[in-house]
Design a protein around this motif. Structure first.
Motif, PDB file in Angstrom:
ATOM      1  N   LEU A  10       1.126  -1.214  -0.375  1.00  0.00           N
ATOM      2  CA  LEU A  10       0.062  -0.651  -0.166  1.00  0.00           C
ATOM      3  C   LEU A  10       0.938   0.913   0.462  1.00  0.00           C
ATOM      4  O   LEU A  10       1.959   1.059   1.176  1.00  0.00           O
ATOM      5  CB  LEU A  10      -1.143  -0.134   1.521  1.00  0.00           C
ATOM      6  CG  LEU A  10      -1.674  -1.177   1.680  1.00  0.00           C
ATOM      7  CD1 LEU A  10      -2.601  -0.431   2.859  1.00  0.00           C
ATOM      8  CD2 LEU A  10      -3.155  -1.123  -0.013  1.00  0.00           C
ATOM      9  N   VAL A  15       2.539  -4.233   3.505  1.00  0.00           N
ATOM     10  CA  VAL A  15       2.222  -4.243   4.648  1.00  0.00           C
ATOM     11  C   VAL A  15       1.878  -5.596   4.729  1.00  0.00           C
ATOM     12  O   VAL A  15       1.898  -6.063   6.488  1.00  0.00           O
ATOM     13  CB  VAL A  15       0.853  -3.407   4.464  1.00  0.00           C
ATOM     14  CG1 VAL A  15      -0.204  -3.568   5.133  1.00  0.00           C
ATOM     15  CG2 VAL A  15       1.325  -2.216   3.719  1.00  0.00           C
ATOM     16  N   ASN A  35      -1.987  -1.952  16.802  1.00  0.00           N
ATOM     17  CA  ASN A  35      -2.255  -1.355  15.623  1.00  0.00           C
ATOM     18  C   ASN A  35      -1.283  -1.732  14.959  1.00  0.00           C
ATOM     19  O   ASN A  35      -0.248  -1.408  15.355  1.00  0.00           O
ATOM     20  CB  ASN A  35      -2.018   0.014  16.272  1.00  0.00           C
ATOM     21  CG  ASN A  35      -3.356   0.155  17.510  1.00  0.00           C
ATOM     22  OD1 ASN A  35      -3.679   0.808  18.196  1.00  0.00           O
ATOM     23  ND2 ASN A  35      -4.968  -0.904  17.197  1.00  0.00           N
ATOM     24  N   GLY A  36      -1.709  -1.417  13.574  1.00  0.00           N
ATOM     25  CA  GLY A  36      -1.073  -1.014  12.214  1.00  0.00           C
ATOM     26  C   GLY A  36      -0.086  -2.657  11.841  1.00  0.00           C
ATOM     27  O   GLY A  36       0.385  -2.405  10.963  1.00  0.00           O
ATOM     28  N   SER A  37      -0.718  -3.719  12.518  1.00  0.00           N
ATOM     29  CA  SER A  37      -0.135  -5.216  12.056  1.00  0.00           C
ATOM     30  C   SER A  37      -0.063  -6.052  11.109  1.00  0.00           C
ATOM     31  O   SER A  37      -0.480  -6.390  10.648  1.00  0.00           O
ATOM     32  CB  SER A  37      -0.275  -5.849  13.230  1.00  0.00           C
ATOM     33  OG  SER A  37      -1.325  -6.032  13.915  1.00  0.00           O
ATOM     34  N   GLY A  38      -1.443  -5.265  10.411  1.00  0.00           N
ATOM     35  CA  GLY A  38      -2.207  -5.462   9.360  1.00  0.00           C
ATOM     36  C   GLY A  38      -3.360  -6.683   9.130  1.00  0.00           C
ATOM     37  O   GLY A  38      -3.824  -7.647   8.258  1.00  0.00           O
ATOM     38  N   LYS A  39      -3.705  -6.323  10.184  1.00  0.00           N
ATOM     39  CA  LYS A  39      -5.204  -6.928  11.009  1.00  0.00           C
ATOM     40  C   LYS A  39      -6.408  -6.947   9.388  1.00  0.00           C
ATOM     41  O   LYS A  39      -7.113  -7.601   8.893  1.00  0.00           O
ATOM     42  CB  LYS A  39      -5.907  -7.023  11.931  1.00  0.00           C
ATOM     43  CG  LYS A  39      -4.838  -7.610  13.144  1.00  0.00           C
ATOM     44  CD  LYS A  39      -5.145  -6.984  14.526  1.00  0.00           C
ATOM     45  CE  LYS A  39      -5.541  -5.720  15.156  1.00  0.00           C
ATOM     46  NZ  LYS A  39      -4.717  -5.226  14.911  1.00  0.00           N
ATOM     47  N   THR A  40      -6.882  -5.659   9.329  1.00  0.00           N
ATOM     48  CA  THR A  40      -8.176  -4.961   8.385  1.00  0.00           C
ATOM     49  C   THR A  40      -7.286  -4.779   7.005  1.00  0.00           C
ATOM     50  O   THR A  40      -7.999  -5.867   6.305  1.00  0.00           O
ATOM     51  CB  THR A  40      -7.742  -3.165   8.528  1.00  0.00           C
ATOM     52  OG1 THR A  40      -8.589  -3.528   9.897  1.00  0.00           O
ATOM     53  CG2 THR A  40      -8.682  -2.561   7.513  1.00  0.00           C
ATOM     54  N   THR A  41      -6.166  -5.002   6.962  1.00  0.00           N
ATOM     55  CA  THR A  41      -5.673  -5.714   5.137  1.00  0.00           C
ATOM     56  C   THR A  41      -5.811  -6.630   4.680  1.00  0.00           C
ATOM     57  O   THR A  41      -5.511  -6.829   3.504  1.00  0.00           O
ATOM     58  CB  THR A  41      -4.223  -4.987   5.380  1.00  0.00           C
ATOM     59  OG1 THR A  41      -3.819  -3.843   5.839  1.00  0.00           O
ATOM     60  CG2 THR A  41      -3.332  -5.100   3.789  1.00  0.00           C
ATOM     61  N   GLN A  80     -14.519  -1.921   9.837  1.00  0.00           N
ATOM     62  CA  GLN A  80     -13.882  -1.896  10.759  1.00  0.00           C
ATOM     63  C   GLN A  80     -14.628   0.322  11.003  1.00  0.00           C
ATOM     64  O   GLN A  80     -14.960  -0.146  12.036  1.00  0.00           O
ATOM     65  CB  GLN A  80     -12.279  -0.875  10.300  1.00  0.00           C
ATOM     66  CG  GLN A  80     -11.752  -0.736  12.560  1.00  0.00           C
ATOM     67  CD  GLN A  80     -10.653  -0.896  12.090  1.00  0.00           C
ATOM     68  OE1 GLN A  80      -9.345  -1.446  11.304  1.00  0.00           O
ATOM     69  NE2 GLN A  80     -10.225   0.171  13.235  1.00  0.00           N
ATOM     70  N   GLU A 163     -13.597  -6.019  14.314  1.00  0.00           N
ATOM     71  CA  GLU A 163     -13.182  -5.047  15.516  1.00  0.00           C
ATOM     72  C   GLU A 163     -14.992  -4.736  15.565  1.00  0.00           C
ATOM     73  O   GLU A 163     -15.996  -3.864  16.170  1.00  0.00           O
ATOM     74  CB  GLU A 163     -12.745  -3.991  15.685  1.00  0.00           C
ATOM     75  CG  GLU A 163     -11.587  -4.087  14.975  1.00  0.00           C
ATOM     76  CD  GLU A 163     -10.511  -2.439  15.916  1.00  0.00           C
ATOM     77  OE1 GLU A 163     -11.045  -2.262  16.885  1.00  0.00           O
ATOM     78  OE2 GLU A 163      -9.036  -2.589  15.397  1.00  0.00           O
ATOM     79  N   HIS A 195      -9.728  -6.685  19.448  1.00  0.00           N
ATOM     80  CA  HIS A 195      -8.261  -6.805  20.447  1.00  0.00           C
ATOM     81  C   HIS A 195      -8.774  -6.609  21.584  1.00  0.00           C
ATOM     82  O   HIS A 195      -7.413  -6.586  22.447  1.00  0.00           O
ATOM     83  CB  HIS A 195      -8.634  -4.602  20.442  1.00  0.00           C
ATOM     84  CG  HIS A 195      -8.010  -3.964  19.520  1.00  0.00           C
ATOM     85  ND1 HIS A 195      -6.432  -4.470  18.161  1.00  0.00           N
ATOM     86  CD2 HIS A 195      -8.130  -3.576  18.300  1.00  0.00           C
ATOM     87  CE1 HIS A 195      -5.687  -3.985  17.782  1.00  0.00           C
ATOM     88  NE2 HIS A 195      -7.302  -3.260  17.756  1.00  0.00           N
TER      89      HIS A 195
HETATM   90  N1  LIG Z   1      -3.581   2.939   1.834  1.00  0.00           N
HETATM   91  C1  LIG Z   1      -1.871   3.210   2.334  1.00  0.00           C
HETATM   92  N2  LIG Z   1      -1.328   3.543   2.429  1.00  0.00           N
HETATM   93  C2  LIG Z   1      -0.436   3.385   3.388  1.00  0.00           C
HETATM   94  N3  LIG Z   1      -0.378   2.412   4.132  1.00  0.00           N
HETATM   95  C3  LIG Z   1      -0.845   1.631   4.363  1.00  0.00           C
HETATM   96  C4  LIG Z   1      -1.954   2.065   4.260  1.00  0.00           C
HETATM   97  N4  LIG Z   1      -3.594   1.697   4.443  1.00  0.00           N
HETATM   98  C5  LIG Z   1      -2.688   1.037   5.759  1.00  0.00           C
HETATM   99  N5  LIG Z   1      -1.812   0.992   5.447  1.00  0.00           N
HETATM  100  C6  LIG Z   1      -0.866   0.854   6.450  1.00  0.00           C
HETATM  101  O1  LIG Z   1      -0.530  -0.493   6.774  1.00  0.00           O
HETATM  102  C7  LIG Z   1      -0.626  -0.800   7.671  1.00  0.00           C
HETATM  103  C8  LIG Z   1      -1.603  -1.559   7.814  1.00  0.00           C
HETATM  104  O2  LIG Z   1      -2.695  -1.307   8.077  1.00  0.00           O
HETATM  105  P1  LIG Z   1      -4.128  -1.791   9.315  1.00  0.00           P
HETATM  106  O3  LIG Z   1      -4.695  -0.935   8.887  1.00  0.00           O
HETATM  107  O4  LIG Z   1      -4.053  -3.321   8.574  1.00  0.00           O
HETATM  108  O5  LIG Z   1      -3.272  -2.336  10.434  1.00  0.00           O
HETATM  109  P2  LIG Z   1      -4.304  -2.835  11.933  1.00  0.00           P
HETATM  110  O6  LIG Z   1      -3.713  -4.469  12.219  1.00  0.00           O
HETATM  111  O7  LIG Z   1      -5.691  -3.381  11.188  1.00  0.00           O
HETATM  112  O8  LIG Z   1      -4.822  -1.489  12.737  1.00  0.00           O
HETATM  113  P3  LIG Z   1      -5.757  -1.343  13.616  1.00  0.00           P
HETATM  114  O9  LIG Z   1      -5.209  -1.903  14.781  1.00  0.00           O
HETATM  115  O10 LIG Z   1      -5.028  -0.312  14.446  1.00  0.00           O
HETATM  116  O11 LIG Z   1      -7.138  -1.237  13.077  1.00  0.00           O
HETATM  117  C9  LIG Z   1      -0.706   0.144   8.648  1.00  0.00           C
HETATM  118  O12 LIG Z   1       0.763   0.845   9.291  1.00  0.00           O
HETATM  119  C10 LIG Z   1      -1.306   1.274   8.181  1.00  0.00           C
HETATM  120  O13 LIG Z   1       0.112   2.524   8.423  1.00  0.00           O
END
Ligand SMILES: Nc1ncnc2c1ncn2[C@@H]1O[C@H](COP(=O)(O)OP(=O)(O)OP(=O)(O)O)[C@@H](O)[C@H]1O
Ligand SMILES: [Mg+2]
Length: 261
Positions: A10, A15, A35-41, A80, A163, A195
């Motif tokens: 991304l 990611v 947070n930011g570990s990639g779960k939503t991705t 989310q 979530e 979480h």
């Molecule tokens: N469009 C984007 N461009 C660049 N980086 C991105 C983009 N979308 C997400 N990221 C990065 O990808 C990483 C994973 O994001 P993600 O949303 O999957 O985290 P998460 O585990 O769901 O966190 P949370 O618990 O905060 O929801 C984060 O570091 C985020 O900043």
């Protein structure tokens, strides 16, 4: 549901780095991690919302080859967060989960779904006027309307929830987690980003712990929610306790300051 070697870039960031993931029908699979570990991705890749390399199978079918209506019949997704820019009523939002060709009884599903999430009588309210937790439960009602029956023609269907209890009070957290268990007990599959590690340990059959774009551990709550895994992943040393009657792990934040002997 299976994902093989999922990689997602991304912007300029890698990611997800080769994630292999499995969730079984009849089970609740929780994805946890900082947070930011990639779960939503990972969820968004598995639901086909963002480009990825690798392969995702839903009921052994490659999702890349399924049409949107075929996907919509197989799985419902609660994101989310959801922003609704127009003034819709609650019932109008939940009815978005209805699909074509339903019987008269099935057209009542939005009202039954609202009842399941504790929002009976909210149908004519404006969505924007609801509290954050009420809005979150409306979104779950929409997904339940879409994927009401956990199994259709012998094939499991899937609830994919990012979530789902984040804004909910403890009573409604149990309502929603009980719904996921009920859905899986009747043969459907549930994948939920969480979480709250205590709720996860109580309700999940399988836990997938993510860290910096990869899976750090996966397996039963007992095998994944360990002192070592949590300290390593969250950077937050905390002794994990277990309930005496069935060994379910739990965390007491107070224990962080307690002397452990
Ligand atoms: N469009 C984007 N461009 C660049 N980086 C991105 C983009 N979308 C997400 N990221 C990065 O990808 C990483 C994973 O994001 P993600 O949303 O999957 O985290 P998460 O585990 O769901 O966190 P949370 O618990 O905060 O929801 C984060 O570091 C985020 O900043
Ligand atoms: Mg997220």
């Amino acid at each position: 549901m299976q994902a093989f070697d999922i990689e997602v870039v991304l912007g300029k960031s890698q990611v997800l780095n080769g994630v292999n993931f499995t969730a079984k029908p009849g089970e609740v699979t929780a994805i946890v991690g900082p947070n930011g570990s990639g779960k939503t991705t990972l969820l968004r890749a598995m639901t086909g919302e963002i480009p990825y390399s690798g392969k995702v199978l839903l009921n052994n079918k490659n999702v890349a080859g399924l049409k949107p209506w075929q996907l919509a019949a197989l799985r419902g997704v609660q994101p989310q967060s959801t922003t609704i820019a127009f003034p819709f009523t609650v019932l109008e939002i939940v009815r978005l989960g209805l699909t074509a060709g339903l019987s008269a009884a099935e057209k009542e599903l939005p009202l039954r779904a609202l009842e399941k999430v504790g929002l009976t009588g909210f149908g004519n309210r404006m969505y924007q006027d609801l509290s954050g937790g009420e809005q979150q439960r409306v979104q779950l009602a929409r997904v339940l309307t879409q994927i009401w029956r956990p199994v259709v023609d012998g094939a499991p269907r899937w609830l994919i929830l990012d979530e789902p209890v984040a804004s909910l009070d403890i009573g409604h957290q149990f309502t929603v987690m009980d719904l996921t268990r009920d859905f899986s007990a009747r043969g459907g599959g549930v994948v939920a980003v969480m979480h709250d590690l205590n709720l996860t340990a109580m309700f999940a059959d399988k836990v997938v712990l993510m860290d910096a774009g990869h899976i750090a551990a996966q397996g039963s709550p007992q095998s994944v929610l360990t002192d070592a895994n949590l300290a390593q992943t969250y950077g937050c040393p905390l002794p994990v306790c277990t309930t005496p009657h069935d060994g379910t792990p739990f965390l007491l934040p107070q224990a962080r300051h307690a002397r452990v002997t």
